[in-house]
Design an enzyme around this catalytic site. Structure first.
Site, PDB file in Angstrom:
ATOM      1  N   THR A 175      21.731 -27.630  -4.223  1.00 11.60           N
ATOM      2  CA  THR A 175      22.832 -27.055  -4.353  1.00 11.60           C
ATOM      3  C   THR A 175      23.679 -26.291  -6.152  1.00 11.60           C
ATOM      4  O   THR A 175      22.176 -26.716  -6.483  1.00 11.60           O
ATOM      5  CB  THR A 175      23.611 -27.739  -3.429  1.00 11.60           C
ATOM      6  OG1 THR A 175      23.622 -29.165  -4.429  1.00 11.60           O
ATOM      7  CG2 THR A 175      24.072 -28.107  -2.254  1.00 11.60           C
ATOM      8  N   GLU A 197      15.356 -35.423  -0.617  1.00 17.70           N
ATOM      9  CA  GLU A 197      16.526 -34.735  -0.395  1.00 17.70           C
ATOM     10  C   GLU A 197      17.028 -35.717   0.553  1.00 17.70           C
ATOM     11  O   GLU A 197      16.550 -36.327   0.883  1.00 17.70           O
ATOM     12  CB  GLU A 197      16.576 -33.813   1.069  1.00 17.70           C
ATOM     13  CG  GLU A 197      17.401 -33.448   1.839  1.00 17.70           C
ATOM     14  CD  GLU A 197      18.381 -32.838   1.438  1.00 17.70           C
ATOM     15  OE1 GLU A 197      18.065 -32.003   0.552  1.00 17.70           O
ATOM     16  OE2 GLU A 197      19.594 -32.948   1.236  1.00 17.70           O
ATOM     17  N   ASP A 243      16.601 -27.985   4.372  1.00 18.24           N
ATOM     18  CA  ASP A 243      16.498 -26.687   4.923  1.00 18.24           C
ATOM     19  C   ASP A 243      14.894 -26.401   5.530  1.00 18.24           C
ATOM     20  O   ASP A 243      14.725 -26.067   6.673  1.00 18.24           O
ATOM     21  CB  ASP A 243      17.193 -25.231   5.313  1.00 18.24           C
ATOM     22  CG  ASP A 243      16.376 -25.186   3.996  1.00 18.24           C
ATOM     23  OD1 ASP A 243      17.766 -25.026   3.257  1.00 18.24           O
ATOM     24  OD2 ASP A 243      15.385 -24.120   3.154  1.00 18.24           O
ATOM     25  N   ASP A 252      18.354 -39.705  -4.017  1.00 21.75           N
ATOM     26  CA  ASP A 252      19.069 -38.593  -4.954  1.00 21.75           C
ATOM     27  C   ASP A 252      17.142 -38.446  -5.870  1.00 21.75           C
ATOM     28  O   ASP A 252      16.494 -38.775  -6.292  1.00 21.75           O
ATOM     29  CB  ASP A 252      19.800 -39.777  -5.732  1.00 21.75           C
ATOM     30  CG  ASP A 252      20.515 -38.682  -6.789  1.00 21.75           C
ATOM     31  OD1 ASP A 252      21.502 -38.413  -6.738  1.00 21.75           O
ATOM     32  OD2 ASP A 252      19.983 -37.938  -7.438  1.00 21.75           O
ATOM     33  N   GLY A 253      17.167 -36.840  -6.061  1.00 24.17           N
ATOM     34  CA  GLY A 253      15.899 -35.538  -6.516  1.00 24.17           C
ATOM     35  C   GLY A 253      16.303 -36.673  -7.952  1.00 24.17           C
ATOM     36  O   GLY A 253      15.482 -37.214  -8.849  1.00 24.17           O
ATOM     37  N   ASP A 305      15.358 -27.116  -5.808  1.00 22.85           N
ATOM     38  CA  ASP A 305      15.449 -26.146  -4.776  1.00 22.85           C
ATOM     39  C   ASP A 305      16.967 -27.195  -4.606  1.00 22.85           C
ATOM     40  O   ASP A 305      17.648 -27.793  -3.452  1.00 22.85           O
ATOM     41  CB  ASP A 305      15.228 -25.841  -3.443  1.00 22.85           C
ATOM     42  CG  ASP A 305      15.347 -25.348  -2.088  1.00 22.85           C
ATOM     43  OD1 ASP A 305      15.430 -25.335  -1.310  1.00 22.85           O
ATOM     44  OD2 ASP A 305      17.193 -24.588  -3.219  1.00 22.85           O
ATOM     45  N   PRO A 326      26.506 -33.455  -5.405  1.00 20.41           N
ATOM     46  CA  PRO A 326      25.218 -34.110  -4.960  1.00 20.41           C
ATOM     47  C   PRO A 326      24.689 -33.233  -6.259  1.00 20.41           C
ATOM     48  O   PRO A 326      23.472 -34.109  -6.401  1.00 20.41           O
ATOM     49  CB  PRO A 326      25.118 -34.626  -4.209  1.00 20.41           C
ATOM     50  CG  PRO A 326      25.526 -33.435  -2.455  1.00 20.41           C
ATOM     51  CD  PRO A 326      26.867 -33.700  -3.549  1.00 20.41           C
TER      52      PRO A 326
HETATM   53  N1  SAM Z   1      18.855 -22.237  -1.274  1.00 21.40           N
HETATM   54  C1  SAM Z   1      20.192 -23.080  -2.049  1.00 21.40           C
HETATM   55  C2  SAM Z   1      20.465 -22.609  -3.480  1.00 21.40           C
HETATM   56  O1  SAM Z   1      20.106 -21.248  -3.919  1.00 21.40           O
HETATM   57  O2  SAM Z   1      22.200 -22.668  -2.937  1.00 21.40           O
HETATM   58  C3  SAM Z   1      19.681 -24.690  -2.108  1.00 21.40           C
HETATM   59  C4  SAM Z   1      19.467 -24.538  -0.602  1.00 21.40           C
HETATM   60  S1  SAM Z   1      19.049 -26.725  -0.082  1.00 21.40           S
HETATM   61  C5  SAM Z   1      19.738 -26.935   1.406  1.00 21.40           C
HETATM   62  C6  SAM Z   1      19.834 -27.164  -1.039  1.00 21.40           C
HETATM   63  C7  SAM Z   1      19.683 -29.232  -0.982  1.00 21.40           C
HETATM   64  O3  SAM Z   1      20.273 -29.459  -1.810  1.00 21.40           O
HETATM   65  C8  SAM Z   1      20.853 -29.662   0.109  1.00 21.40           C
HETATM   66  O4  SAM Z   1      19.745 -29.605   1.219  1.00 21.40           O
HETATM   67  C9  SAM Z   1      21.404 -31.050  -0.449  1.00 21.40           C
HETATM   68  O5  SAM Z   1      21.848 -32.173   0.694  1.00 21.40           O
HETATM   69  C10 SAM Z   1      20.661 -31.053  -1.641  1.00 21.40           C
HETATM   70  N2  SAM Z   1      20.620 -31.960  -3.106  1.00 21.40           N
HETATM   71  C11 SAM Z   1      21.769 -31.705  -3.424  1.00 21.40           C
HETATM   72  N3  SAM Z   1      22.408 -33.290  -4.166  1.00 21.40           N
HETATM   73  C12 SAM Z   1      20.446 -33.053  -4.551  1.00 21.40           C
HETATM   74  C13 SAM Z   1      20.303 -34.111  -5.358  1.00 21.40           C
HETATM   75  N4  SAM Z   1      20.680 -35.003  -6.179  1.00 21.40           N
HETATM   76  N5  SAM Z   1      18.856 -34.886  -4.280  1.00 21.40           N
HETATM   77  C14 SAM Z   1      18.080 -34.133  -3.795  1.00 21.40           C
HETATM   78  N6  SAM Z   1      19.186 -33.525  -3.000  1.00 21.40           N
HETATM   79  C15 SAM Z   1      20.202 -33.292  -3.365  1.00 21.40           C
END
Ligand code: SAM
Length: 285
Positions: free
Chosen positions: A162, A110, A90, A142-143, A160, A167
């Site tokens: 999910t 991201e 975001d 992928d992080g 930060d 993922p």
């Molecule tokens: N504030 C939120 C919380 O506390 O749950 C997190 C918000 S942020 C939108 C979470 C982001 O992590 C999403 O955009 C998602 O696509 C990303 N994400 C999930 N798995 C990931 C991965 N393996 N590598 C990179 N980004 C990832």
């Protein structure tokens, strides 16, 4: 998965607890290659994004989470120039990181380009132009894979992500934490989104077990985010340095020098956030 009552987004992160937000206007509802994205308006929280039915960010309360995950490690470190944000699609985390003029570069990894694009379009109040900041290096990947292969080193790494579903699951593993630690510069700090301990105790317990094996200083600190319901949210903290012992006067001086205007973070709260209630402390030892 969310099971919608007419006009409500019902979050079912837990089998025995539900949270519902009224959908006053649906702005977007579709799937990307990685997850289901919904963005809708709610009278109290403003625009809300859910991923796979779980609240990720709301315009109303995002300042709590983004300020505490960005300013606590950066101000405790005192000289952070290279910051890595994993997730954060975001843009709110990168926004807060780059409010520090001392940060030379924020690398944001991201996995889902769709989240970035849709938040830029439907929730511009979160990123506030950060995607156009020349100091932002946006990497769509992928992080977990990024930290496995990068030769960059970071003073602060902010996960930060999910929750450990879909993922995001790979970002809660010992392998990932070990690889993230490898990417820390000397004195570097790793902070992680670690859910609400009252509702997700095992998530914090598992992360803290891994952090204790990796870091000299492994604990968590707390923030109160209204839409992460069930009590205070835990933010994991791991470092081999002494940053957590930065005294309040030094934190205050750094905060003043950074010229930050905040709505949640204060140097006093920074210090107090590491004072854990017994039920949370017991999950970290
Ligand atoms: N504030 C939120 C919380 O506390 O749950 C997190 C918000 S942020 C939108 C979470 C982001 O992590 C999403 O955009 C998602 O696509 C990303 N994400 C999930 N798995 C990931 C991965 N393996 N590598 C990179 N980004 C990832």
């Amino acid at each position: 998965m969310s099971e919608d009552k007419a006009g409500w987004s019902v979050e079912t992160l837990h089998p025995w607890y539900r949270q519902a937000l009224r959908i006053d206007r649906m702005l977007y509802d579709s799937k990307t290659a990685h997850q289901r994205i919904r963005i809708f308006e709610n009278a109290r929280f403003g625009r809300v994004m859910t991923l796979d039915g779980v609240v990720q960010v709301t315009e109303g309360d995002e300042f709590v989470y983004h300020e505490m995950m960005a300013h606590v490690p950066i101000l405790a470190h005192g000289a952070a120039r290279e910051v890595l944000v994993i997730g954060g699609g975001d843009g709110g985390m990168a926004r807060e990181v780059l409010r520090h003029a001392s940060v030379a570069r924020c690398t944001m990894v991201e996995i889902d380009r769709g989240v970035v694009d849709l938040c830029r379009e439907h929730m511009p109040g979160i990123s506030q132009g950060v995607f156009d900041d020349p100091r932002l290096d946006l990497v769509i990947a992928d992080g977990a894979e990024f930290v496995a292969r990068t030769d960059r080193r970071f003073d602060v790494i902010i996960v930060d992500s999910t929750d450990p579903i879909g993922p995001g699951e790979v970002l809660f593993t010992e392998t990932f934490y070990g690889r993230a630690k490898r990417c820390l510069a000397p004195g570097g700090i790793l902070v992680t989104q670690n859910g609400v301990p009252f509702l997700q105790p095992e998530e914090l317990r598992n992360t803290m077990r891994a952090f204790r094996a990796l870091f000299r200083d492994a604990t968590c600190y707390l923030a109160h985010v209204p839409t992460y319901a069930g009590g205070p949210m835990a933010l994991g903290w791991g470092t081999d340095g002494e940053a957590r012992r930065t005294d309040p006067a030094t934190l205050s001086a750094r905060f003043a020098a950074a010229g930050l205007k905040t709505r949640y973070y204060t140097p006093e709260l920074h210090h107090a956030a590491f004072a854990l209630p017994v039920y949370v402390r017991d999950l970290t030892v």
